[in-house]
Scaffold this active site. Sequence first.
Site, mmCIF file in Angstrom:
data_model
loop_
_atom_site.group_PDB
_atom_site.id
_atom_site.type_symbol
_atom_site.label_atom_id
_atom_site.label_comp_id
_atom_site.label_asym_id
_atom_site.label_seq_id
_atom_site.Cartn_x
_atom_site.Cartn_y
_atom_site.Cartn_z
ATOM 1 C CG ASP A 14 -23.356 119.073 -78.727
ATOM 2 O OD1 ASP A 14 -23.579 120.259 -79.044
ATOM 3 O OD2 ASP A 14 -23.671 118.594 -77.609
ATOM 4 C CE1 TYR B 210 -30.359 114.758 -81.236
ATOM 5 C CE2 TYR B 210 -32.350 115.659 -80.236
ATOM 6 C CZ TYR B 210 -31.160 115.834 -80.913
ATOM 7 O OH TYR B 210 -30.773 117.098 -81.268
#
EC number: 5.4.99.12
Length: 285
Positions: free
Chosen positions: A55, A116
């Site tokens: 994003d 992540y």
Amino acid sequence: MTDTVRLRLAVAYDGSDFSGWAVQPGRRTVAGVLSEALDRLFGAATGLTVAGRTDAGVHATGQVCHVDVPASDWEKLSGTLLRRLAGLLPPDVRVPAVSAVPDTFDARFSALSRRYAYRVTDAPYGADPLRRHDTLAWPRPLDLEALNAAAAGLRGEHDFAAFCRRKENATTVRAIDRLDWRRDPDGVLVATVQADAFCQAMVRSLVGAMLASGEGRRDAGWPASLLSRRERASEVTVAPPHGLTLVAVAYPQDPHAYAERALLTRRRRDVPTPLVDPGEVPADE
């Protein structure tokens, strides 16, 4: 010699000034600037495919993508491609490695997992100025034990609908095989989360829920209690994007397994199933 060759690219970027990975008209995106550079070198680079579309504001140190280029151009440029890309790309995007791979390799569907890291500081003075773009400054003290207790209830394969932005006809079943927190010597808290795949904003939603437990506003079992929901939980605050970095993508060690893994990934999962260790190696380690 075939007409085209498939290239696997390792990509790193500072997402601060990008509107995410995917190309969007009138917006600066990672795929947009990378495609422009590849087109200048190869003229007919096609099929740019990424392991995970990040994003706006999210960073990457271990992103992976693939692209098909004319074989004759690859033969001429292979020895100098990294340096040529460095000269064409803006300073907030780097390509540290490129290699030719079988055409069965699919950066998205052949992946076994994505990992992540989310960085948070609860220091009273905020984030270090040199890390302000990748570290969230939290205004209240956070308890490491409470964060890890909250994380424990979220590991495994579940329907994460409460933590995902719902997309029509898309499943929200995901398998998290690692989710934990540590406090580094500099005092920064780092959440590491690894799963076979993620829904949009899922990691940041998980972090937001765990931070509520970490500061004592919610009990440690609250994030896991939301797994019974089949709609997004409105009370979950999505953590800001700048603390999040994609650090690694894993693929089968055997190149012959790329196609099989891609077929498995494309199968829709609507009901959680027991975790199976597929045997994997981090993409960039």
